[in-house]
Write a protein that holds these residues in place. Sequence first.
Motif, PDB file in Angstrom:
ATOM      1  N   PHE A   1      -5.629  -0.314 -12.845  1.00  0.00           N
ATOM      2  CA  PHE A   1      -4.284  -0.870 -12.970  1.00  0.00           C
ATOM      3  C   PHE A   1      -3.531  -0.075 -14.025  1.00  0.00           C
ATOM      4  O   PHE A   1      -4.089   0.250 -15.073  1.00  0.00           O
ATOM      5  N   GLU A   2      -2.280   0.255 -13.746  1.00  0.00           N
ATOM      6  CA  GLU A   2      -1.424   0.941 -14.712  1.00  0.00           C
ATOM      7  C   GLU A   2      -0.166   0.104 -14.911  1.00  0.00           C
ATOM      8  O   GLU A   2       0.488  -0.263 -13.943  1.00  0.00           O
ATOM      9  N   GLY A   3       0.145  -0.190 -16.141  1.00  0.00           N
ATOM     10  CA  GLY A   3       1.346  -0.968 -16.379  1.00  0.00           C
ATOM     11  C   GLY A   3       1.698  -1.042 -17.850  1.00  0.00           C
ATOM     12  O   GLY A   3       0.873  -0.756 -18.713  1.00  0.00           O
TER      13      GLY A   3
ATOM     14  N   ILE B   1       0.862  -1.187   0.000  1.00  0.00           N
ATOM     15  CA  ILE B   1       0.000   0.000   0.000  1.00  0.00           C
ATOM     16  C   ILE B   1       0.895   1.232   0.000  1.00  0.00           C
ATOM     17  O   ILE B   1       1.789   1.360   0.842  1.00  0.00           O
ATOM     18  N   LEU B   2       0.638   2.137  -0.936  1.00  0.00           N
ATOM     19  CA  LEU B   2       1.426   3.359  -1.064  1.00  0.00           C
ATOM     20  C   LEU B   2       0.723   4.561  -0.444  1.00  0.00           C
ATOM     21  O   LEU B   2       1.377   5.456   0.096  1.00  0.00           O
ATOM     22  N   ALA B   3      -0.600   4.620  -0.551  1.00  0.00           N
ATOM     23  CA  ALA B   3      -1.355   5.757  -0.020  1.00  0.00           C
ATOM     24  C   ALA B   3      -2.797   5.349   0.222  1.00  0.00           C
ATOM     25  O   ALA B   3      -3.342   4.517  -0.496  1.00  0.00           O
ATOM     26  N   ILE B   4      -3.389   5.962   1.242  1.00  0.00           N
ATOM     27  CA  ILE B   4      -4.806   5.741   1.543  1.00  0.00           C
ATOM     28  C   ILE B   4      -5.463   7.099   1.722  1.00  0.00           C
ATOM     29  O   ILE B   4      -5.010   7.910   2.532  1.00  0.00           O
ATOM     30  N   LYS B   5      -6.487   7.346   0.947  1.00  0.00           N
ATOM     31  CA  LYS B   5      -7.329   8.521   1.139  1.00  0.00           C
ATOM     32  C   LYS B   5      -8.640   7.973   1.688  1.00  0.00           C
ATOM     33  O   LYS B   5      -9.428   7.374   0.952  1.00  0.00           O
TER      34      LYS B   5
ATOM     35  N   ASP C   1       4.026  -2.720 -11.077  1.00  0.00           N
ATOM     36  CA  ASP C   1       3.026  -1.813 -11.620  1.00  0.00           C
ATOM     37  C   ASP C   1       2.222  -1.184 -10.494  1.00  0.00           C
ATOM     38  O   ASP C   1       2.192  -1.677  -9.380  1.00  0.00           O
ATOM     39  N   LYS C   2       1.546  -0.109 -10.808  1.00  0.00           N
ATOM     40  CA  LYS C   2       0.681   0.589  -9.858  1.00  0.00           C
ATOM     41  C   LYS C   2      -0.767   0.160 -10.077  1.00  0.00           C
ATOM     42  O   LYS C   2      -1.175  -0.146 -11.194  1.00  0.00           O
TER      43      LYS C   2
ATOM     44  N   PHE D   1       5.084  -8.483  -9.229  1.00  0.00           N
ATOM     45  CA  PHE D   1       4.999  -9.882  -9.631  1.00  0.00           C
ATOM     46  C   PHE D   1       6.412 -10.448  -9.731  1.00  0.00           C
ATOM     47  O   PHE D   1       7.324  -9.780 -10.212  1.00  0.00           O
ATOM     48  N   ILE D   2       6.558 -11.676  -9.286  1.00  0.00           N
ATOM     49  CA  ILE D   2       7.856 -12.349  -9.313  1.00  0.00           C
ATOM     50  C   ILE D   2       7.840 -13.473 -10.345  1.00  0.00           C
ATOM     51  O   ILE D   2       8.759 -13.607 -11.132  1.00  0.00           O
ATOM     52  N   GLU D   3       6.782 -14.274 -10.343  1.00  0.00           N
ATOM     53  CA  GLU D   3       6.611 -15.365 -11.302  1.00  0.00           C
ATOM     54  C   GLU D   3       5.196 -15.313 -11.858  1.00  0.00           C
ATOM     55  O   GLU D   3       4.282 -14.920 -11.137  1.00  0.00           O
ATOM     56  N   PRO D   4       4.912 -15.638 -13.052  1.00  0.00           N
ATOM     57  CA  PRO D   4       5.777 -16.272 -14.038  1.00  0.00           C
ATOM     58  C   PRO D   4       6.715 -15.284 -14.748  1.00  0.00           C
ATOM     59  O   PRO D   4       7.564 -15.689 -15.518  1.00  0.00           O
TER      60      PRO D   4
END
Length: 96
Positions: free
Chosen positions: A58-60, A15-19, A38-39, A30-33
């Motif tokens: 989702f942004e990526g 978690i980066l921010a909570i409003k 991403d944010k 993500f580690i696998e696969p």
Amino acid sequence: WKSENPDVGHGEQEILAIKEMERIDYELRFIEPFESTDKAYLAYEPLGPNQTEVTWGFEGRMSYPMNVMIPLMNIENMLAEDFQTGLSNLKKIMEK
């Protein structure tokens, strides 16, 4: 939070921010696969006294060949169970 869902892979979320009562911003790692960072966010909009609309975003960016494979993998269905669990947990917390 860490995920071990065999259908999706392995990764973690921070978690980066909570409003409060509006939005939660977080980072997905993500580690696998495949490795990817991403944010993402959850946004909340009250619709009535006992009803709230929750929007997931989702942004990526993905490079070739993953950018071609992802639409064919039906990610939404792969994540549906995790999303439903998250929404159910959120509902319990919000109703307290």
